[in-house]
Design a protein around this motif. Structure first.
Motif, PDB file in Angstrom:
ATOM      1  N   ARG A   1      74.408  15.160  82.138  1.00 15.47           N
ATOM      2  CA  ARG A   1      75.055  16.425  82.821  1.00 15.47           C
ATOM      3  C   ARG A   1      75.614  16.083  84.351  1.00 15.47           C
ATOM      4  N   PRO A   2      76.882  16.228  84.427  1.00 15.45           N
ATOM      5  CA  PRO A   2      77.519  15.710  85.635  1.00 15.45           C
ATOM      6  C   PRO A   2      76.935  16.533  86.901  1.00 15.45           C
ATOM      7  N   ILE A   3      77.045  15.887  87.895  1.00 14.57           N
ATOM      8  CA  ILE A   3      76.828  16.539  89.186  1.00 14.57           C
ATOM      9  C   ILE A   3      77.859  16.434  90.252  1.00 14.57           C
ATOM     10  N   GLY A   4      79.158  16.164  89.651  1.00 12.05           N
ATOM     11  CA  GLY A   4      79.977  15.736  90.799  1.00 12.05           C
ATOM     12  C   GLY A   4      81.124  15.219  90.123  1.00 12.05           C
ATOM     13  N   PRO A   5      82.544  14.693  90.650  1.00 15.52           N
ATOM     14  CA  PRO A   5      83.258  13.782  90.215  1.00 15.52           C
ATOM     15  C   PRO A   5      83.069  12.485  90.153  1.00 15.52           C
ATOM     16  N   GLY A   6      83.563  11.637  89.275  1.00 14.07           N
ATOM     17  CA  GLY A   6      83.558  10.108  89.446  1.00 14.07           C
ATOM     18  C   GLY A   6      83.279   9.438  88.015  1.00 14.07           C
ATOM     19  N   ARG A   7      82.910   8.535  88.104  1.00 10.67           N
ATOM     20  CA  ARG A   7      82.462   7.542  86.652  1.00 10.67           C
ATOM     21  C   ARG A   7      80.973   7.495  86.537  1.00 10.67           C
ATOM     22  N   ILE A   8      80.596   7.895  85.534  1.00 10.93           N
ATOM     23  CA  ILE A   8      79.236   7.901  85.275  1.00 10.93           C
ATOM     24  C   ILE A   8      78.857   6.910  84.202  1.00 10.93           C
ATOM     25  N   ARG A   9      78.003   6.157  84.596  1.00  8.83           N
ATOM     26  CA  ARG A   9      77.666   4.910  83.621  1.00  8.83           C
ATOM     27  C   ARG A   9      76.232   5.067  83.041  1.00  8.83           C
ATOM     28  N   LEU A  10      76.083   5.123  81.721  1.00  7.17           N
ATOM     29  CA  LEU A  10      74.886   5.101  81.085  1.00  7.17           C
ATOM     30  C   LEU A  10      74.210   3.871  80.551  1.00  7.17           C
ATOM     31  N   HIS A  11      73.173   3.502  80.875  1.00  5.03           N
ATOM     32  CA  HIS A  11      72.926   2.010  80.580  1.00  5.03           C
ATOM     33  C   HIS A  11      71.699   2.364  79.646  1.00  5.03           C
ATOM     34  N   ALA A  12      71.541   1.482  78.339  1.00  4.89           N
ATOM     35  CA  ALA A  12      70.296   1.728  77.745  1.00  4.89           C
ATOM     36  C   ALA A  12      69.948   0.157  77.168  1.00  4.89           C
ATOM     37  N   VAL A  13      68.452  -0.237  77.088  1.00  5.66           N
ATOM     38  CA  VAL A  13      67.844  -1.231  77.034  1.00  5.66           C
ATOM     39  C   VAL A  13      66.764  -1.099  75.797  1.00  5.66           C
ATOM     40  N   SER A  14      66.958  -2.003  75.053  1.00  6.62           N
ATOM     41  CA  SER A  14      65.914  -1.904  73.840  1.00  6.62           C
ATOM     42  C   SER A  14      65.487  -3.254  73.502  1.00  6.62           C
ATOM     43  N   PRO A  15      64.306  -3.783  72.957  1.00 12.58           N
ATOM     44  CA  PRO A  15      64.158  -4.925  72.497  1.00 12.58           C
ATOM     45  C   PRO A  15      65.233  -5.576  71.485  1.00 12.58           C
ATOM     46  N   GLN A  16      66.266  -4.748  71.037  1.00 12.15           N
ATOM     47  CA  GLN A  16      67.288  -5.399  70.358  1.00 12.15           C
ATOM     48  C   GLN A  16      68.421  -5.659  71.345  1.00 12.15           C
ATOM     49  N   GLY A  17      68.314  -5.408  72.439  1.00 12.16           N
ATOM     50  CA  GLY A  17      69.436  -5.724  73.593  1.00 12.16           C
ATOM     51  C   GLY A  17      69.682  -4.442  74.397  1.00 12.16           C
ATOM     52  N   ASP A  18      70.915  -4.405  75.103  1.00  4.94           N
ATOM     53  CA  ASP A  18      71.153  -3.492  75.807  1.00  4.94           C
ATOM     54  C   ASP A  18      72.651  -3.086  75.377  1.00  4.94           C
ATOM     55  N   ALA A  19      73.001  -1.969  75.956  1.00  8.14           N
ATOM     56  CA  ALA A  19      74.408  -1.337  75.666  1.00  8.14           C
ATOM     57  C   ALA A  19      74.798  -0.366  76.877  1.00  8.14           C
ATOM     58  N   SER A  20      76.014  -0.256  77.291  1.00  2.64           N
ATOM     59  CA  SER A  20      76.338   0.862  78.067  1.00  2.64           C
ATOM     60  C   SER A  20      77.569   1.390  77.753  1.00  2.64           C
ATOM     61  N   VAL A  21      77.933   2.744  78.513  1.00  3.37           N
ATOM     62  CA  VAL A  21      79.041   3.338  78.073  1.00  3.37           C
ATOM     63  C   VAL A  21      79.517   4.041  79.439  1.00  3.37           C
ATOM     64  N   GLN A  22      80.779   4.399  79.584  1.00 10.74           N
ATOM     65  CA  GLN A  22      81.300   4.781  80.809  1.00 10.74           C
ATOM     66  C   GLN A  22      81.991   6.308  80.289  1.00 10.74           C
ATOM     67  N   VAL A  23      81.514   7.416  81.240  1.00  7.46           N
ATOM     68  CA  VAL A  23      82.026   8.308  81.004  1.00  7.46           C
ATOM     69  C   VAL A  23      82.927   8.860  82.481  1.00  7.46           C
TER      70      VAL A  23
ATOM     71  N   LEU B   1      70.209  -7.485  64.512  1.00 15.53           N
ATOM     72  CA  LEU B   1      70.506  -5.701  65.251  1.00 15.53           C
ATOM     73  C   LEU B   1      70.856  -5.960  66.440  1.00 15.53           C
ATOM     74  N   ALA B   2      71.655  -4.888  66.939  1.00 11.51           N
ATOM     75  CA  ALA B   2      71.971  -4.901  68.321  1.00 11.51           C
ATOM     76  C   ALA B   2      72.088  -3.313  68.559  1.00 11.51           C
ATOM     77  N   LEU B   3      71.848  -3.012  69.880  1.00 12.83           N
ATOM     78  CA  LEU B   3      71.830  -1.625  70.353  1.00 12.83           C
ATOM     79  C   LEU B   3      73.287  -1.257  70.542  1.00 12.83           C
ATOM     80  N   THR B   4      73.899  -0.210  70.152  1.00  9.80           N
ATOM     81  CA  THR B   4      75.127   0.340  70.386  1.00  9.80           C
ATOM     82  C   THR B   4      75.179   1.644  71.094  1.00  9.80           C
ATOM     83  N   ALA B   5      75.994   1.940  71.903  1.00 11.58           N
ATOM     84  CA  ALA B   5      76.075   3.294  72.650  1.00 11.58           C
ATOM     85  C   ALA B   5      77.800   3.591  72.555  1.00 11.58           C
ATOM     86  N   SER B   6      78.080   4.855  72.181  1.00 14.52           N
ATOM     87  CA  SER B   6      79.227   5.568  72.065  1.00 14.52           C
ATOM     88  C   SER B   6      79.033   7.065  72.684  1.00 14.52           C
ATOM     89  N   ALA B   7      79.931   7.342  73.449  1.00 17.55           N
ATOM     90  CA  ALA B   7      80.252   8.537  74.063  1.00 17.55           C
ATOM     91  C   ALA B   7      81.013   9.589  73.101  1.00 17.55           C
TER      92      ALA B   7
END
Length: 850
Positions: A825-847, A744-750
């Motif tokens: 929730r955005p607090i201004g303009p720019g690239r927001i990166r969410l990074h998630a970590v679990s025992p199955q690994g980590d995953a990131s997504v950018q908005v 298994l792996a951790l996945t992230a999707s916006a």
């Protein structure tokens, strides 16, 4: 100061085209020069940032140990992050959240020139018993937690100085569901010349609609807060969705001090594009007040749709001449992981997902809908029944709205209609829900009084009263033929018996006047009335205003059978906080057994929703879509293998304990029941190409037939499970589920990779434990820690687990059925990166917020 219309504070009328109007009006006695780009404009802004919130303290407590205020951006729910407890006085109603009394504050440096302006602050909703102070002095109150209200600060604000606005709100045993607390809907500030268009002061109607021409009537209220008579000119422009002007007119208006003037401007729109759920075309009216020097005094933008409504027992409900059957669901006001906060993006997403699941209508249970929700329904195409209240003068909770209703009801009706009357999505108003007075003389008097008030304010829409006949006769004896029996409420509540009791002679007599006072009879949990009323009240138009979700196969057949039955509204379309465990399927060996319809702590959610609080479609959603005739592809729903052989009670608001998965953490050979939802004749089930048998569509549940389901008793074995639906021996569709393969792996999707750089928008990120093929591990539970970098903040983590004890505000949360939802929730303009970590690994997504 303008109706908020499309709620875009930075949008103003395009002054470039106004130069034409001066030429067209040159014959008038007074000269009104067209405004220029440099002309003064009304300041109309969002008033949602820069607030603080803190618990209310006594004077002595605040002096000894003051509670530090927290910076917040509105809309905001101050209850969501307070600790839940099994000792909460609100119990299962609120999901075991506590009572609360909070104080919001915001300071504003007021320019000196505002001394000559009209200043208004408008609250879309504060829960509850709001009391508002300016610079320490009381200025207003609003008992209802759902009514929008405006406060004229003109004579109170101190120009050239810092002013402080304070709002107190509270909640305590005042609701049958989770209500939240605080300024949970947006706030607006409006500043304008003393001659202005008040909030929601433009009314747009379409009294005549033909294929080649629509008459659009704009009635614009103009007020004068100065000491002298004023003369201005109103420019009224109708634009289509592309910004093309389709009609424009100019009218002079003379306004006396303290005496509003109503300016009525008829527009004629050629070849109108009609608003409907399938094609939600919107127009807008731009109203601009200009003085004799060409200066802009005020401007307003009001969205509207061109559509007609007709209701009768022969054709049912017709929209633009087309008969419509409403595929509806009831929706509470909360936004699940966000608590009660009515953030525009969450309200819009709710409508998007409900529409994708087949719904065409929602009922705002049991209160006026937010402006943001109605805006989304207008833009996306969703019908709305807009409801006034859950109580009138007899309470259902210790401190609910019944305490203030007799004194405030007219103002609440006025606020609802004034706020919502221009929305084409609003089909009708509901004057109440399961009102305890119905069936009694006092209730009849109140019902007629409220109905006529609605009609006086908006004669263009039909009215409904959501009546539960069982409630109306709870203190009586039911007459059937020559016999009468006393009602045992507990034995019939939530059973099929409620429908029969609702069709009794006693219920017929007690509810007749309530239904006669409105245009559409709202019937809760009593579909036995449909056939009966077609016979004894053939002119009665009916809607199933609240129904058991698992009875749709029978209900929809009745809706289609009777022309006067215009639709069905399930309880509920979207799951909600509070009323904990109402829709729970209960195993007999579960140590946390419910008491009546209420489940003990830590139960949080109702679990009656067709969609869960994260917006995920539950299996019943696909069954309902199949019943509606919208789905050909079969849907596989597997009864949880761990529950096999255990006694399970499925209440009337509940659904089977099923998940669409073949990735179970059980041994091969474990017995399992597989359901396949289909509108075909039969279904064949295969595992790795080997047939497990064929079953006819249609089963029996609790001795009653249930359609659109084929059931298989089999055993679990890893592989690929395929369901093939056949109609008349010909394949009508197929679907498949796969077991897990590999690690298994951790996945992230916006859901969206680009959002607006505004606190009104949100990024919804799905986190899941999946194998390489994308199959979700529904039996896996894992802690996931989330961090956000860039111009955004994590505002919620939610698993949608109905008895979850983990707070929504934490940065770490356990998955439920392999999934988790993060909201940023955005607090201004720019690239927001969410990074998630679990025992199955980590995953990131950018908005990207822009």
């Amino acid at each position: 100061m303008g109706a908020w219309g499309m709620r875009a504070p930075s949008s103003y009328v395009d002054f470039a085209h106004l130069g034409e109007f001066h030429l067209r009006s040159s014959e008038t006695l007074l000269r009104f020069d067209a405004p220029t780009e440099g002309a003064a404009r009304m300041l109309r802004t969002s008033f949602n940032d820069g607030w603080t919130v803190a618990p209310k303290q006594s004077l002595f407590a605040a002096a000894l140990m003051p509670a530090p205020p927290v910076q917040v951006t509105l809309p905001h729910d101050a209850l969501r992050d307070l600790p839940r407890s099994e000792t909460s006085p609100n119990g299962s109603h609120s999901g075991y959240y506590p009572s609360a009394h909070v104080v919001y504050e915001k300071s504003l440096d007021v320019p000196a020139e505002w001394a000559q302006k009209s200043v208004v602050v408008a609250f879309d909703g504060v829960y509850r018993d709001a009391v508002v102070y300016l610079n320490g002095d009381f200025i207003a109150q609003q008992p209802s937690g759902y009514s929008p209200f405006s406060i004229d600060l003109t004579s109170r604000v101190v120009a050239g100085a810092r002013n402080t606005l304070r709002v107190e709100a509270r909640t305590h045993q005042d609701s049958r569901w989770y209500a939240g607390v605080g300024i949970y809907r947006p706030v607006w500030l409006a500043v304008a010349d003393p001659v202005y268009i008040p909030l929601d002061g433009v009314v747009v109607t379409t009294p005549q609609i033909d294929a080649d021409l629509a008459v659009v009537s704009a009635a614009v209220e103009v007020r004068n807060d100065s000491r002298h008579q004023r003369i201005a000119r109103l420019w009224s422009v109708v634009m289509d969705a592309t910004g093309t002007i389709v009609s424009d007119k100019s009218v002079p208006v003379t306004v006396l001090p303290g005496e509003p003037a109503i300016v009525r401007v008829p527009h004629y729109v050629r070849e109108p594009k009609l608003w409907d759920v399938e094609s939600p075309h919107l127009y807008r009216v731009e109203s601009t007040l200009i003085d004799a020097a060409g200066e802009v005094l005020d401007t307003d933008i009001t969205a509207f749709g061109v559509r007609s409504l007709q209701v009768d027992p022969i054709h049912g409900l017709r929209v633009n001449g087309r008969t419509v059957k409403l595929r509806g669901g009831c929706v509470h006001h909360d936004n699940g992981p966000l608590g009660a906060a009515a953030i525009a993006a969450a309200e819009r997403r709710k409508v998007e997902l409900l529409k994708a699941a087949g719904f065409t209508a929602i009922r705002s249970a049991h209160n006026a809908a937010s402006r943001a929700l109605l805006d989304a329904c207008d833009e996306l195409g969703m019908f709305v029944i807009d409801e006034l209240s859950d109580v009138w003068t007899v309470g259902k909770s210790s401190y609910d709205t019944s305490l203030s209703f007799p004194a405030w009801w007219e103002r609440d009706v006025e606020a609802l209609v004034r706020s919502d009357r221009n929305h084409p999505s609003v089909l009708m108003y509901s004057i109440g829900n399961e009102i305890l007075e119905v069936g009694r003389p006092g209730g009849a008097v109140w019902g007629r009084r409220i109905a006529e008030k609605f009609r006086s304010l908006d004669p263009t829409r039909p009215l409904m009263n959501s009546v539960n006949a069982l409630v109306s006769i709870i203190d009586s004896r039911v007459t059937a033929s020559d016999d009468s029996v006393a009602i045992d409420f507990n034995s019939i509540l939530g059973s099929d018996g409620s429908a029969g009791v609702g069709a009794s002679e006693t219920a017929t007599a007690r509810t007749e006047e309530a239904h006669a006072q409105v245009d559409v009879a709202g019937i809760n949990y009593s579909e036995a009335r449909y056939d009966l009323d077609a016979e004894i009240f053939p002119d009665r138009v009916i809607v199933g205003s609240e129904t058991f979700p698992g009875r749709l196969d029978k209900l929809w057949a009745l809706v289609e059978k009777h022309p006067q039955v215009i639709g069905d509204f399930a309880w509920t379309a979207w799951d909600h906080l509070g009323e904990a465990g109402t829709g729970r399927a209960v195993y007999a060996d579960d140590p946390l057994q419910p008491i009546g319809m209420a489940s003990p702590y830590p139960w949080l959610l109702s679990q009656a929703g067709t969609l869960d609080i994260n917006g995920g479609r539950r299996p019943i959603s696909y069954w309902r879509e199949t019943v509606w005739g919208l789905r050909d592809e079969p849907y596989i729903a597997v009864h949880r293998p761990q529950g096999h052989g255990r006694a399970l009670t499925v209440g009337r608001w509940a659904w089977d304990d099923v998940v669409s998965s073949w990735a179970w953490d059980v041994a091969d050979g474990s017995p399992v029941v597989v359901d396949v939802y289909s509108d075909a004749d039969e279904v064949e089930l295969l595992l790795d190409g080997e047939s497990l048998g064929t079953a006819a569509v249609g089963i029996e549940v609790g001795g009653q037939p249930r359609g659109f389901i084929a059931r298989f008793e089999t055993v679990y074995r890893r592989g690929v499970l395929v369901a093939i639906a056949r109609r008349d021996g010909i394949e009508a569709g197929r679907t498949e589920l796969s077991s897990l393969t590999g690690r298994l792996a951790l996945t992230a999707s916006a859901e969206r990779k680009r959002i607006a750089a505004s606190p009104d928008d949100l990024a919804f990120v799905h986190l899941a434990l999946r194998d390489a093929a994308g199959t979700v591990a529904v039996d896996a539970t894992s802690d996931v820690t989330v961090t956000v970098s860039g111009p955004g903040e994590l505002v919620a983590l939610s698993s949608a687990k109905p008895d979850d004890e983990e707070p929504f505000a934490g940065a770490t949360h356990a998955t439920h059925e392999g999934c988790l939802l993060a909201i940023v929730r955005p607090i201004g303009p720019g690239r927001i990166r969410l990074h998630a970590v679990s025992p199955q690994g980590d995953a990131s997504v950018q908005v990207t917020a822009s």
